[in-house]
Each structure stands twice: as structure tokens, then as C-alpha cells.
Design a protein around this motif. Structure first.
Motif, PDB file in Angstrom:
ATOM      1  N   GLY A  47       2.809  19.460  -1.962  1.00 25.34           N
ATOM      2  CA  GLY A  47       1.400  19.328  -2.270  1.00 25.34           C
ATOM      3  C   GLY A  47       0.480  18.941  -1.394  1.00 25.34           C
ATOM      4  N   PRO A  48      -0.653  18.348  -1.487  1.00 26.89           N
ATOM      5  CA  PRO A  48      -1.553  18.202  -0.303  1.00 26.89           C
ATOM      6  C   PRO A  48      -1.190  17.203   0.641  1.00 26.89           C
ATOM      7  CG  PRO A  48      -2.488  16.838  -2.306  1.00 26.89           C
ATOM      8  CD  PRO A  48      -1.238  17.780  -2.450  1.00 26.89           C
ATOM      9  N   TYR A  49      -0.165  16.431   0.381  1.00 29.88           N
ATOM     10  CA  TYR A  49       0.409  15.379   1.458  1.00 29.88           C
ATOM     11  C   TYR A  49       1.670  15.693   1.656  1.00 29.88           C
ATOM     12  CZ  TYR A  49      -3.950  12.952   1.273  1.00 29.88           C
ATOM     13  OH  TYR A  49      -5.187  12.782   1.129  1.00 29.88           O
ATOM     14  N   ASP A  50       2.230  15.468   2.810  1.00 30.62           N
ATOM     15  CA  ASP A  50       3.714  15.902   3.193  1.00 30.62           C
ATOM     16  C   ASP A  50       4.562  14.870   3.166  1.00 30.62           C
ATOM     17  OD1 ASP A  50       2.653  18.536   3.953  1.00 30.62           O
ATOM     18  OD2 ASP A  50       1.982  17.670   5.567  1.00 30.62           O
ATOM     19  N   VAL A  51       4.216  13.521   3.109  1.00 30.62           N
ATOM     20  CA  VAL A  51       4.845  12.393   3.157  1.00 30.62           C
ATOM     21  C   VAL A  51       4.317  11.081   2.512  1.00 30.62           C
ATOM     22  CG1 VAL A  51       6.294  10.360   4.373  1.00 30.62           C
ATOM     23  CG2 VAL A  51       6.336  12.937   5.526  1.00 30.62           C
ATOM     24  N   ILE A  52       4.889  10.544   1.592  1.00 30.69           N
ATOM     25  CA  ILE A  52       4.480   9.292   1.017  1.00 30.69           C
ATOM     26  C   ILE A  52       5.241   8.165   1.454  1.00 30.69           C
ATOM     27  CG2 ILE A  52       3.695   7.959  -0.923  1.00 30.69           C
ATOM     28  CD1 ILE A  52       3.151  10.878  -2.385  1.00 30.69           C
ATOM     29  N   ALA A  68       0.767  -1.237   0.079  1.00 28.53           N
ATOM     30  CA  ALA A  68       0.106  -0.095  -0.028  1.00 28.53           C
ATOM     31  C   ALA A  68       0.888   1.113   0.020  1.00 28.53           C
ATOM     32  CB  ALA A  68      -0.838   0.185   1.135  1.00 28.53           C
ATOM     33  N   TYR A  69       0.346   2.424  -0.561  1.00 29.35           N
ATOM     34  CA  TYR A  69       0.834   3.495  -0.244  1.00 29.35           C
ATOM     35  C   TYR A  69       0.107   4.314   0.833  1.00 29.35           C
ATOM     36  CZ  TYR A  69       3.289   3.336  -4.719  1.00 29.35           C
ATOM     37  OH  TYR A  69       4.186   2.771  -5.746  1.00 29.35           O
ATOM     38  N   ILE A  70       0.906   4.942   1.596  1.00 24.78           N
ATOM     39  CA  ILE A  70       0.291   5.717   2.765  1.00 24.78           C
ATOM     40  C   ILE A  70       0.426   7.232   2.641  1.00 24.78           C
ATOM     41  CG2 ILE A  70       0.112   5.918   5.322  1.00 24.78           C
ATOM     42  CD1 ILE A  70       1.168   2.940   4.966  1.00 24.78           C
ATOM     43  N   LEU A  71      -0.467   7.876   2.392  1.00 29.24           N
ATOM     44  CA  LEU A  71      -0.450   9.571   2.366  1.00 29.24           C
ATOM     45  C   LEU A  71      -0.648  10.100   3.812  1.00 29.24           C
ATOM     46  CD1 LEU A  71      -2.778   9.592  -0.760  1.00 29.24           C
ATOM     47  CD2 LEU A  71      -0.059   9.000  -0.807  1.00 29.24           C
ATOM     48  N   ILE A  72       0.297  10.860   3.978  1.00 31.76           N
ATOM     49  CA  ILE A  72       0.542  11.435   5.271  1.00 31.76           C
ATOM     50  C   ILE A  72       0.621  13.028   5.417  1.00 31.76           C
ATOM     51  CG2 ILE A  72       1.811  11.516   7.495  1.00 31.76           C
ATOM     52  CD1 ILE A  72       2.934   8.815   6.642  1.00 31.76           C
ATOM     53  N   GLN A  73      -0.422  13.776   6.216  1.00 24.05           N
ATOM     54  CA  GLN A  73      -0.268  14.947   6.473  1.00 24.05           C
ATOM     55  C   GLN A  73       0.490  14.985   8.027  1.00 24.05           C
ATOM     56  OE1 GLN A  73      -4.240  16.235   5.913  1.00 24.05           O
ATOM     57  NE2 GLN A  73      -3.763  16.727   3.817  1.00 24.05           N
ATOM     58  N   THR A  74       1.544  16.280   8.009  1.00 20.32           N
ATOM     59  CA  THR A  74       2.046  16.288   9.007  1.00 20.32           C
ATOM     60  C   THR A  74       1.899  17.741   9.745  1.00 20.32           C
ATOM     61  OG1 THR A  74       4.157  17.123   7.986  1.00 20.32           O
ATOM     62  CG2 THR A  74       3.854  14.734   8.403  1.00 20.32           C
ATOM     63  N   GLU A  75       2.320  18.165  10.846  1.00 17.07           N
ATOM     64  CA  GLU A  75       2.465  19.409  11.268  1.00 17.07           C
ATOM     65  C   GLU A  75       3.490  20.303  10.483  1.00 17.07           C
ATOM     66  OE1 GLU A  75       3.620  18.996  15.317  1.00 17.07           O
ATOM     67  OE2 GLU A  75       1.779  17.889  15.883  1.00 17.07           O
ATOM     68  N   VAL A  76       3.177  21.476  10.285  1.00 19.10           N
ATOM     69  CA  VAL A  76       4.016  22.386   9.540  1.00 19.10           C
ATOM     70  C   VAL A  76       5.716  22.204  10.071  1.00 19.10           C
ATOM     71  CG1 VAL A  76       4.677  24.601   8.985  1.00 19.10           C
ATOM     72  CG2 VAL A  76       2.310  23.978   9.282  1.00 19.10           C
ATOM     73  N   GLY A  77       6.464  21.942   9.096  1.00 16.71           N
ATOM     74  CA  GLY A  77       7.880  21.860   9.306  1.00 16.71           C
ATOM     75  C   GLY A  77       8.259  20.370   9.864  1.00 16.71           C
ATOM     76  N   LYS A  78       7.486  19.301   9.820  1.00 16.06           N
ATOM     77  CA  LYS A  78       7.682  18.033  10.409  1.00 16.06           C
ATOM     78  C   LYS A  78       8.076  17.121   9.459  1.00 16.06           C
ATOM     79  CE  LYS A  78       7.324  18.899  14.842  1.00 16.06           C
ATOM     80  NZ  LYS A  78       8.042  18.225  16.007  1.00 16.06           N
ATOM     81  N   ALA A  79       7.938  17.386   7.935  1.00 14.26           N
ATOM     82  CA  ALA A  79       7.476  16.414   6.924  1.00 14.26           C
ATOM     83  C   ALA A  79       9.030  15.640   7.158  1.00 14.26           C
ATOM     84  CB  ALA A  79       7.420  16.985   5.835  1.00 14.26           C
ATOM     85  N   ALA A  80      10.093  16.258   7.114  1.00 10.98           N
ATOM     86  CA  ALA A  80      11.464  15.477   6.688  1.00 10.98           C
ATOM     87  C   ALA A  80      11.724  14.622   7.950  1.00 10.98           C
ATOM     88  CB  ALA A  80      12.423  16.340   6.681  1.00 10.98           C
ATOM     89  N   GLU A  81      11.486  15.207   9.222  1.00  5.74           N
ATOM     90  CA  GLU A  81      11.681  14.303  10.441  1.00  5.74           C
ATOM     91  C   GLU A  81      10.688  12.967  10.541  1.00  5.74           C
ATOM     92  OE1 GLU A  81      10.443  15.090  15.147  1.00  5.74           O
ATOM     93  OE2 GLU A  81      11.329  17.027  14.083  1.00  5.74           O
TER      94      GLU A  81
END
Length: 77
Positions: free
Chosen positions: A36-41, A4-17
Motif C-alpha cells: 500500500g502507500p506505506y511500506d512498514v507499520i 502509537a502506530y508509525i507509518l513508514i515509507q522506505t526506499e524501494v526494496g528496503k521494507a523487509a530490512e
């Protein structure tokens, strides 16, 4: 094997972490921060749908900084 692909939204500035922490979870084959609309895939795999659900709920959603996930199982039509 279920993938599966899991699309994730994070708090601002937390995507890389978040992506870095998720990349170390067993069952995760790839985790990348994106724009885009998601921060991590994330691409993940498990033996069955139940184990995939446990991976998402118990391990991935437990990572600090995640606000929402959307799991998209891969199908072969």
C-alpha cells in the motif's frame, strides 16, 4: 503510557530490512512490512509523548532506508 502506530515509507526494496531492524528497537512492540502507500507499520509505546518523539526521531528515523514517517498516537475516546 503512550502508544502509537508509525507509518513508514522506505526506499524501494528496503521494507523487509527496515522492519527487521526496527523490530529490535526498545519501545517497539511490533514492526511489519505491508503493501500500500506505506511500506512498514510499527506499533510503539513510551512513558509519555516526549519519549515517544525521541524514540521516533532518534532511533526509528535513524534506520537506513527510511524516507518518511507518520506518527499516529492512539487515543481512547
Amino acid at each position: 503510557m503512550v502508544q502509537a502506530y508509525i507509518l513508514i515509507q522506505t526506499e524501494v526494496g528496503k521494507a523487509a530490512e527496515v522492519a527487521g531492524e526496527i523490530a529490535g528497537i526498545s519501545g517497539v512492540t511490533k514492526a511489519e512490512d505491508v503493501t500500500g502507500p506505506y511500506d512498514v507499520i510499527v506499533r510503539a509505546e513510551a512513558r509519555n509523548v516526549d519519549e515517544l518523539g525521541k524514540l521516533v526521531v532518534a532511533q526509528i528515523q535513524a534506520v537506513d532506508g527510511i524516507t518518511r514517517t507518520l506518527t499516529c498516537p492512539i487515543v481512547h475516546i
